[in-house]
Every structure is written in C-alpha cells, then in structure tokens.
Design a protein around this motif. Structure first.
Motif, PDB file in Angstrom:
ATOM      1  N   THR A  15      54.260  89.188 -52.529  1.00 20.88           N
ATOM      2  CA  THR A  15      54.241  89.610 -53.927  1.00 20.88           C
ATOM      3  C   THR A  15      54.839  88.504 -54.790  1.00 20.88           C
ATOM      4  N   VAL A  16      54.265  88.287 -55.963  1.00 17.44           N
ATOM      5  CA  VAL A  16      54.740  87.280 -56.904  1.00 17.44           C
ATOM      6  C   VAL A  16      55.463  87.978 -58.042  1.00 17.44           C
ATOM      7  N   SER A  17      56.629  87.465 -58.405  1.00 24.80           N
ATOM      8  CA  SER A  17      57.390  87.973 -59.539  1.00 24.80           C
ATOM      9  C   SER A  17      57.568  86.823 -60.523  1.00 24.80           C
ATOM     10  N   PHE A  18      57.385  87.082 -61.807  1.00 22.47           N
ATOM     11  CA  PHE A  18      57.481  86.026 -62.806  1.00 22.47           C
ATOM     12  C   PHE A  18      58.552  86.368 -63.831  1.00 22.47           C
ATOM     13  N   GLU A  19      59.595  85.556 -63.882  1.00 18.99           N
ATOM     14  CA  GLU A  19      60.686  85.721 -64.839  1.00 18.99           C
ATOM     15  C   GLU A  19      61.174  84.347 -65.259  1.00 18.99           C
ATOM     16  N   ILE A  20      61.727  84.254 -66.455  1.00 15.03           N
ATOM     17  CA  ILE A  20      62.355  83.018 -66.928  1.00 15.03           C
ATOM     18  C   ILE A  20      63.748  83.395 -67.431  1.00 15.03           C
ATOM     19  N   PRO A  21      64.805  82.867 -66.807  1.00 16.58           N
ATOM     20  CA  PRO A  21      66.158  83.192 -67.265  1.00 16.58           C
ATOM     21  C   PRO A  21      66.333  82.851 -68.748  1.00 16.58           C
ATOM     22  N   GLY A  22      66.932  83.787 -69.474  1.00 13.20           N
ATOM     23  CA  GLY A  22      67.208  83.571 -70.892  1.00 13.20           C
ATOM     24  C   GLY A  22      66.073  83.939 -71.823  1.00 13.20           C
ATOM     25  N   ILE A  23      64.930  84.355 -71.281  1.00  6.49           N
ATOM     26  CA  ILE A  23      63.786  84.745 -72.115  1.00  6.49           C
ATOM     27  C   ILE A  23      63.647  86.259 -72.069  1.00  6.49           C
ATOM     28  N   ASP A  24      63.554  86.868 -73.246  1.00  4.51           N
ATOM     29  CA  ASP A  24      63.337  88.310 -73.343  1.00  4.51           C
ATOM     30  C   ASP A  24      61.837  88.563 -73.438  1.00  4.51           C
ATOM     31  N   PHE A  25      61.259  89.071 -72.353  1.00  3.77           N
ATOM     32  CA  PHE A  25      59.834  89.343 -72.317  1.00  3.77           C
ATOM     33  C   PHE A  25      59.526  90.684 -72.960  1.00  3.77           C
ATOM     34  N   ALA A  26      58.302  90.814 -73.460  1.00  2.00           N
ATOM     35  CA  ALA A  26      57.824  92.101 -73.937  1.00  2.00           C
ATOM     36  C   ALA A  26      57.777  93.048 -72.736  1.00  2.00           C
ATOM     37  N   ALA A  27      57.837  94.335 -73.009  1.00  2.00           N
ATOM     38  CA  ALA A  27      57.808  95.325 -71.928  1.00  2.00           C
ATOM     39  C   ALA A  27      56.545  95.173 -71.095  1.00  2.00           C
ATOM     40  N   GLY A  28      56.670  95.442 -69.800  1.00  2.00           N
ATOM     41  CA  GLY A  28      55.516  95.362 -68.916  1.00  2.00           C
ATOM     42  C   GLY A  28      55.945  95.035 -67.509  1.00  2.00           C
ATOM     43  N   GLY A  29      54.983  94.967 -66.623  1.00  2.00           N
ATOM     44  CA  GLY A  29      55.259  94.681 -65.226  1.00  2.00           C
ATOM     45  C   GLY A  29      55.735  93.259 -65.006  1.00  2.00           C
ATOM     46  N   THR A  30      56.406  93.047 -63.888  1.00  2.00           N
ATOM     47  CA  THR A  30      56.886  91.712 -63.550  1.00  2.00           C
ATOM     48  C   THR A  30      56.308  91.212 -62.237  1.00  2.00           C
ATOM     49  N   ASP A  31      55.737  92.085 -61.425  1.00  2.00           N
ATOM     50  CA  ASP A  31      55.268  91.710 -60.092  1.00  2.00           C
ATOM     51  C   ASP A  31      53.749  91.790 -59.985  1.00  2.00           C
ATOM     52  N   ALA A  32      53.185  90.895 -59.158  1.00  2.00           N
ATOM     53  CA  ALA A  32      51.755  90.932 -58.861  1.00  2.00           C
ATOM     54  C   ALA A  32      51.588  90.931 -57.349  1.00  2.00           C
ATOM     55  N   ALA A  33      50.991  91.982 -56.840  1.00  2.00           N
ATOM     56  CA  ALA A  33      50.679  92.059 -55.411  1.00  2.00           C
ATOM     57  C   ALA A  33      49.542  91.086 -55.103  1.00  2.00           C
ATOM     58  N   PRO A  34      49.321  90.750 -53.835  1.00  2.00           N
ATOM     59  CA  PRO A  34      48.201  89.865 -53.491  1.00  2.00           C
ATOM     60  C   PRO A  34      46.884  90.387 -54.074  1.00  2.00           C
ATOM     61  N   GLY A  35      46.145  89.493 -54.722  1.00  2.00           N
ATOM     62  CA  GLY A  35      44.876  89.854 -55.345  1.00  2.00           C
ATOM     63  C   GLY A  35      45.009  90.401 -56.748  1.00  2.00           C
ATOM     64  N   ALA A  36      46.235  90.604 -57.223  1.00  2.00           N
ATOM     65  CA  ALA A  36      46.471  91.158 -58.560  1.00  2.00           C
ATOM     66  C   ALA A  36      46.988  90.068 -59.500  1.00  2.00           C
ATOM     67  N   ASP A  37      47.167  90.442 -60.754  1.00  2.00           N
ATOM     68  CA  ASP A  37      47.726  89.507 -61.718  1.00  2.00           C
ATOM     69  C   ASP A  37      48.740  90.217 -62.601  1.00  2.00           C
ATOM     70  N   VAL A  38      49.574  89.437 -63.257  1.00  2.00           N
ATOM     71  CA  VAL A  38      50.545  89.967 -64.209  1.00  2.00           C
ATOM     72  C   VAL A  38      50.558  89.028 -65.407  1.00  2.00           C
ATOM     73  N   THR A  39      50.625  89.601 -66.607  1.00  2.00           N
ATOM     74  CA  THR A  39      50.723  88.804 -67.829  1.00  2.00           C
ATOM     75  C   THR A  39      52.060  89.103 -68.478  1.00  2.00           C
ATOM     76  N   ARG A  40      52.818  88.057 -68.766  1.00  2.00           N
ATOM     77  CA  ARG A  40      54.126  88.192 -69.424  1.00  2.00           C
ATOM     78  C   ARG A  40      54.030  87.508 -70.774  1.00  2.00           C
ATOM     79  N   SER A  41      54.603  88.118 -71.809  1.00  2.00           N
ATOM     80  CA  SER A  41      54.565  87.563 -73.162  1.00  2.00           C
ATOM     81  C   SER A  41      55.964  87.527 -73.748  1.00  2.00           C
TER      82      SER A  41
END
Length: 69
Positions: A15-41
């Motif tokens: 599983t892939v998780s996408f975060e950047i320390p110090g950045i406040d992301f809009a609400a939403g998922g953070t993880d993408a299972a194999p074959g899936a995607d996640v969009t962070r804004s």
C-alpha cells in the motif's frame, strides 16, 4: 491549489501512503492499495519548491534497483 495524484502500480501487499510533513491537505484518503490511486490537494502557503520522496521499505527499494534511503 496544488493537486498530486499517486497511482500505486506496486504488487499486492504494498500500500502507498502520501503525506508531506508540514502541509495541511484537504480532507480525503491518504492510502492507495495496489492498482488504486489517491489524489491529495493543498494550498501552497508561499511560492517555492516542495520536495517529496519515498519513505518506504529500504529492502524493497534495493530489490527494484533504487537507492535505499
């Protein structure tokens, strides 16, 4: 507004998780299972370059031929 889409093309069990320390992301998922995607804004608070890097499994990175961090 900055949007980043991460597509997980890794094999099952990675599983892939996408975060950047110090950045406040809009609400939403953070993880993408194999074959899936996640969009962070987020809204960039100031102009500049924002760095991201893999914080993943060093052993897996070596097997794929990537430098271990």
């Amino acid at each position: 507004m900055v949007s980043i889409r991460v597509i997980n093309a890794l094999p099952a069990g990675h599983t892939v998780s996408f975060e950047i320390p110090g950045i406040d992301f809009a609400a939403g998922g953070t993880d993408a299972a194999p074959g899936a995607d996640v969009t962070r804004s987020f809204t960039a608070g100031s102009p500049g370059t924002y760095l991201y890097q893999s914080g993943g499994d060093a052993g897996a990175r070596r097997r794929w031929g990537w430098p271990a961090r």
